[in-house]
Design an enzyme around this catalytic site. Sequence first.
Site, PDB file in Angstrom:
ATOM      1  N   ASN A  11       0.866  -1.187   0.000  1.00 49.30           N
ATOM      2  CA  ASN A  11       0.000   0.000   0.000  1.00 49.30           C
ATOM      3  C   ASN A  11       0.899   1.231   0.000  1.00 49.30           C
ATOM      4  O   ASN A  11       1.513   1.556   1.017  1.00 49.30           O
ATOM      5  CB  ASN A  11      -0.894  -0.029   1.255  1.00 49.30           C
ATOM      6  CG  ASN A  11      -1.747   1.223   1.377  1.00 49.30           C
ATOM      7  OD1 ASN A  11      -1.812   2.043   0.453  1.00 49.30           O
ATOM      8  ND2 ASN A  11      -2.401   1.374   2.531  1.00 49.30           N
ATOM      9  N   LYS A  13       0.108   4.317  -0.232  1.00 47.28           N
ATOM     10  CA  LYS A  13      -0.478   5.511   0.397  1.00 47.28           C
ATOM     11  C   LYS A  13      -0.204   6.740  -0.485  1.00 47.28           C
ATOM     12  O   LYS A  13      -0.260   6.637  -1.698  1.00 47.28           O
ATOM     13  CB  LYS A  13       0.052   5.674   1.827  1.00 47.28           C
ATOM     14  CG  LYS A  13      -0.119   4.376   2.628  1.00 47.28           C
ATOM     15  CD  LYS A  13       0.207   4.496   4.080  1.00 47.28           C
ATOM     16  CE  LYS A  13       0.002   3.156   4.767  1.00 47.28           C
ATOM     17  NZ  LYS A  13       0.226   3.182   6.205  1.00 47.28           N
ATOM     18  N   HIS A 101      -9.264   1.603   5.250  1.00 44.06           N
ATOM     19  CA  HIS A 101      -7.967   1.768   5.915  1.00 44.06           C
ATOM     20  C   HIS A 101      -8.105   2.714   7.108  1.00 44.06           C
ATOM     21  O   HIS A 101      -8.856   3.693   7.035  1.00 44.06           O
ATOM     22  CB  HIS A 101      -6.918   2.310   4.921  1.00 44.06           C
ATOM     23  CG  HIS A 101      -5.530   2.161   5.451  1.00 44.06           C
ATOM     24  ND1 HIS A 101      -5.006   3.018   6.394  1.00 44.06           N
ATOM     25  CD2 HIS A 101      -4.582   1.225   5.214  1.00 44.06           C
ATOM     26  CE1 HIS A 101      -3.775   2.615   6.693  1.00 44.06           C
ATOM     27  NE2 HIS A 101      -3.498   1.532   5.988  1.00 44.06           N
ATOM     28  N   GLU A 103      -6.315   4.981   8.174  1.00 46.11           N
ATOM     29  CA  GLU A 103      -6.005   6.391   7.889  1.00 46.11           C
ATOM     30  C   GLU A 103      -7.210   7.091   7.269  1.00 46.11           C
ATOM     31  O   GLU A 103      -7.420   8.284   7.486  1.00 46.11           O
ATOM     32  CB  GLU A 103      -4.771   6.474   6.968  1.00 46.11           C
ATOM     33  CG  GLU A 103      -3.496   6.143   7.741  1.00 46.11           C
ATOM     34  CD  GLU A 103      -2.396   5.519   6.898  1.00 46.11           C
ATOM     35  OE1 GLU A 103      -2.492   5.524   5.657  1.00 46.11           O
ATOM     36  OE2 GLU A 103      -1.430   4.997   7.499  1.00 46.11           O
ATOM     37  N   GLU A 170      -5.236  -4.801  10.603  1.00 48.69           N
ATOM     38  CA  GLU A 170      -4.164  -3.833  10.828  1.00 48.69           C
ATOM     39  C   GLU A 170      -4.425  -3.098  12.141  1.00 48.69           C
ATOM     40  O   GLU A 170      -5.209  -2.135  12.165  1.00 48.69           O
ATOM     41  CB  GLU A 170      -4.142  -2.792   9.699  1.00 48.69           C
ATOM     42  CG  GLU A 170      -3.858  -3.345   8.341  1.00 48.69           C
ATOM     43  CD  GLU A 170      -3.236  -2.302   7.417  1.00 48.69           C
ATOM     44  OE1 GLU A 170      -2.145  -2.575   6.912  1.00 48.69           O
ATOM     45  OE2 GLU A 170      -3.808  -1.214   7.231  1.00 48.69           O
ATOM     46  N   GLY A 176       3.166   1.904  11.096  1.00 46.48           N
ATOM     47  CA  GLY A 176       4.256   2.876  11.054  1.00 46.48           C
ATOM     48  C   GLY A 176       4.965   3.103  12.377  1.00 46.48           C
ATOM     49  O   GLY A 176       5.682   4.087  12.534  1.00 46.48           O
ATOM     50  N   SER A 214       3.723  -2.393  10.351  1.00 44.24           N
ATOM     51  CA  SER A 214       5.168  -2.514  10.576  1.00 44.24           C
ATOM     52  C   SER A 214       5.772  -3.834  10.084  1.00 44.24           C
ATOM     53  O   SER A 214       6.690  -4.367  10.698  1.00 44.24           O
ATOM     54  CB  SER A 214       5.491  -2.313  12.058  1.00 44.24           C
ATOM     55  OG  SER A 214       5.115  -1.009  12.469  1.00 44.24           O
TER      56      SER A 214
HETATM   57  P1  13P Z   1       3.359   0.192   7.663  1.00 45.26           P
HETATM   58  O1  13P Z   1       3.790  -1.092   7.007  1.00 45.26           O
HETATM   59  O2  13P Z   1       4.105   1.392   7.190  1.00 45.26           O
HETATM   60  O3  13P Z   1       3.291   0.073   9.152  1.00 45.26           O
HETATM   61  O4  13P Z   1       1.846   0.463   7.166  1.00 45.26           O
HETATM   62  C1  13P Z   1       0.925  -0.557   7.225  1.00 45.26           C
HETATM   63  C2  13P Z   1      -0.277  -0.123   6.498  1.00 45.26           C
HETATM   64  O5  13P Z   1      -0.959   0.800   6.903  1.00 45.26           O
HETATM   65  C3  13P Z   1      -0.615  -0.834   5.254  1.00 45.26           C
HETATM   66  O6  13P Z   1      -1.888  -0.524   4.816  1.00 45.26           O
END
Ligand code: 13P
Length: 253
Positions: A11, A13, A101, A103, A170, A176, A214
């Site tokens: 992903n 982003k 997601h 976010e 997740e 992150g 992560s």
């Molecule tokens: P990270 O791998 O950067 O922690 O992000 C995970 C994520 O949000 C994938 O959609």
Amino acid sequence: MIGHIKYFVGNWKMFGIPRSIKIIDRINSFFNKDKKNNKSYKIAIAPPHTLIQDFSNKYKNKKIIISAQNCYHKDSFGAHTGQISPFMIKNIGIKFIIIGHSENRASGETDKIIQEKIQFTLKNNFKVFLCIGENSTEKRKKKTFTVLKNQLKSALNKRYNFNNIIIAYEPVWSIGTGKILSPNELKKIIIFLKKFIKNHFKKKTHIKILYGGSVDKKSIYKFKSIKELDGFLIGSASKSSKNFIDIIKNFYK
Ligand code: 13P
């Protein structure tokens, strides 16, 4: 304990410009050379909307899947400035999409909105990666299972074809941050989710579940023993071909 097909989903982003296709090209050449590729894993990359049409044209006859990251919660066309509907994304040849997601949830996507997105993406024959996960407060208050159940109950419907839905678990606190559940804890959650979904939605088979948060070339070792897991949703580490390839290499080492 690696038997069935795993998904490695990147992903991106808010990352990527046209020349970032090089990242996918490098992953693709690794994928073509890797002996395991037809048997045990699939790769999907979700670049931003600005790139998916071009990238999916370039990858049309290849095995790497180009996925979208999100869409609007109404279908077809309409007076929604800046928005893109599932119908519009389908019509540029994209068949996979990430929905829900954390976010996007954090910037105002409600359960109701996610429910509509799932409804319209499935109607447009997408395969959907539905993201669910508890935040740190919910985890601390031991609400993880309740939160996950509620997110699933509100997003899904037993009438849906669950072969077209892949859950991405997740935990928000893990995205992150470098913080990761212990393999045992994660295994418990994955088993719980598979059982809950099968029973609650009255399905004959288990749904596929990915883990995200992560995941990188070091942490990937932790997940090797969890045979119930169907793959990974990878954020940061998917923006570098080397990191992404190393995750796959280390997983199968
Ligand atoms: P990270 O791998 O950067 O922690 O992000 C995970 C994520 O949000 C994938 O959609």
